[in-house]
Design an enzyme around this catalytic site. Sequence first.
Site, mmCIF file in Angstrom:
data_model
loop_
_atom_site.group_PDB
_atom_site.id
_atom_site.type_symbol
_atom_site.label_atom_id
_atom_site.label_comp_id
_atom_site.label_asym_id
_atom_site.label_seq_id
_atom_site.Cartn_x
_atom_site.Cartn_y
_atom_site.Cartn_z
ATOM 1 C CB SER A 88 -0.898 -0.244 1.221
ATOM 2 O OG SER A 88 -1.851 -0.821 0.928
ATOM 3 C CE LYS A 91 -4.480 1.915 -0.379
ATOM 4 N NZ LYS A 91 -3.902 0.851 -0.180
ATOM 5 C CB SER A 144 -4.196 1.485 4.108
ATOM 6 O OG SER A 144 -3.376 1.101 2.998
#
Length: 366
Positions: A88, A91, A144
């Site tokens: 993640s 991101k 997240s």
Amino acid sequence: MGKVKSKRRQKMTKIALAVIAVLMVATFVAGTAMTSRGYAARMATGRPGAVGAAIHAQTSARAMCTIEVSSGRILYEKNAYAKLPMASTTKVVTAITVLENVKSIDEVVNIHPKAIGVEGTSIYLQKGEQLTVRELLLGMMLRSGNDASNALALHISKSLDEFSELMNQTALKAGAKNSSFRNPHGLDQDGHYTTAHDLALISAYAMKNPTFAEIVATKDTRISGKDYPRMLQNKNRLLRSNKNVIGIKTGFTSKAGRCFVGALERNDMQVVCVVLNCGPMFEESETLMQRGTNEFFMHKVLAAETLITPTHPDRFDRVGMVAEDHFYPLTEAEIKRLEIQLNDHDACVFLDDKLLIAVPLIPMEE
């Protein structure tokens, strides 16, 4: 006969000395020419590049890169150019791509069906919901939310693949040349990878965006919900335990392991640390970032409107000035090895013959 041999020896000695003298002069001239050519070549080099410290700091991470934000200088690295999954922390790229392609972060997003029920971490978006871009960014970066990632991507682009192409363009703008982004959330996928160095460059680039920096420094907040407000607490626990930490993003998948991008501001210096596949990701990132702000500091390498003379004056006797102060992260030992040279247009700062920065000179009146 003895006198003849003696005269011959004297003559041979004189010839040998003359030859040695000629060779010494030739060597000196050649050496001077080579030095001059070396200097000319050095001054003719293209863009300045961030000088990397040859320090492989202790870390259990499979890959790590710590850089100073304003210059992009590598402070510490380990396996920094290996192509790896990053979970993640993807991101980071998603967020800055959204911010650079949206008209307003307060515009309303109608949640796309492909943003509902996405596997992995979620903020549990529901059919028919409407949230602002800002709220979705907070849900993505603090909790997240993979669903928030898809919602944002499909608000900007017609498809997830089209948005992924925008992500790759953003990465290239940041100087990342060894990455491939295939989705906005970071779930494992073939062809989805980055390097610790690339992700550090992208994160430093993103931190220069005030809205991005504000969002990733947010500890807790509340955003809209269909039935009740969503309370968000940032998964980056360093934001609560270290007052100098100002971001950025956690990540985990079984393939990527524990990944983290941290940012810390201290001693007038901002550093970013990326660790990929690192068990104690918080502890080791914090140590590396604090070490960076202890061992390096922002040194003023060029002072505004102050007459600059070269470290090694040349036959042109150039002098000049620059319009603004310029700083660069250096250790105490490195400062002693700095050199400044001038060409017709720029003031150039070198460290160990590597060009750090080239700054346009102010035109001098005749």
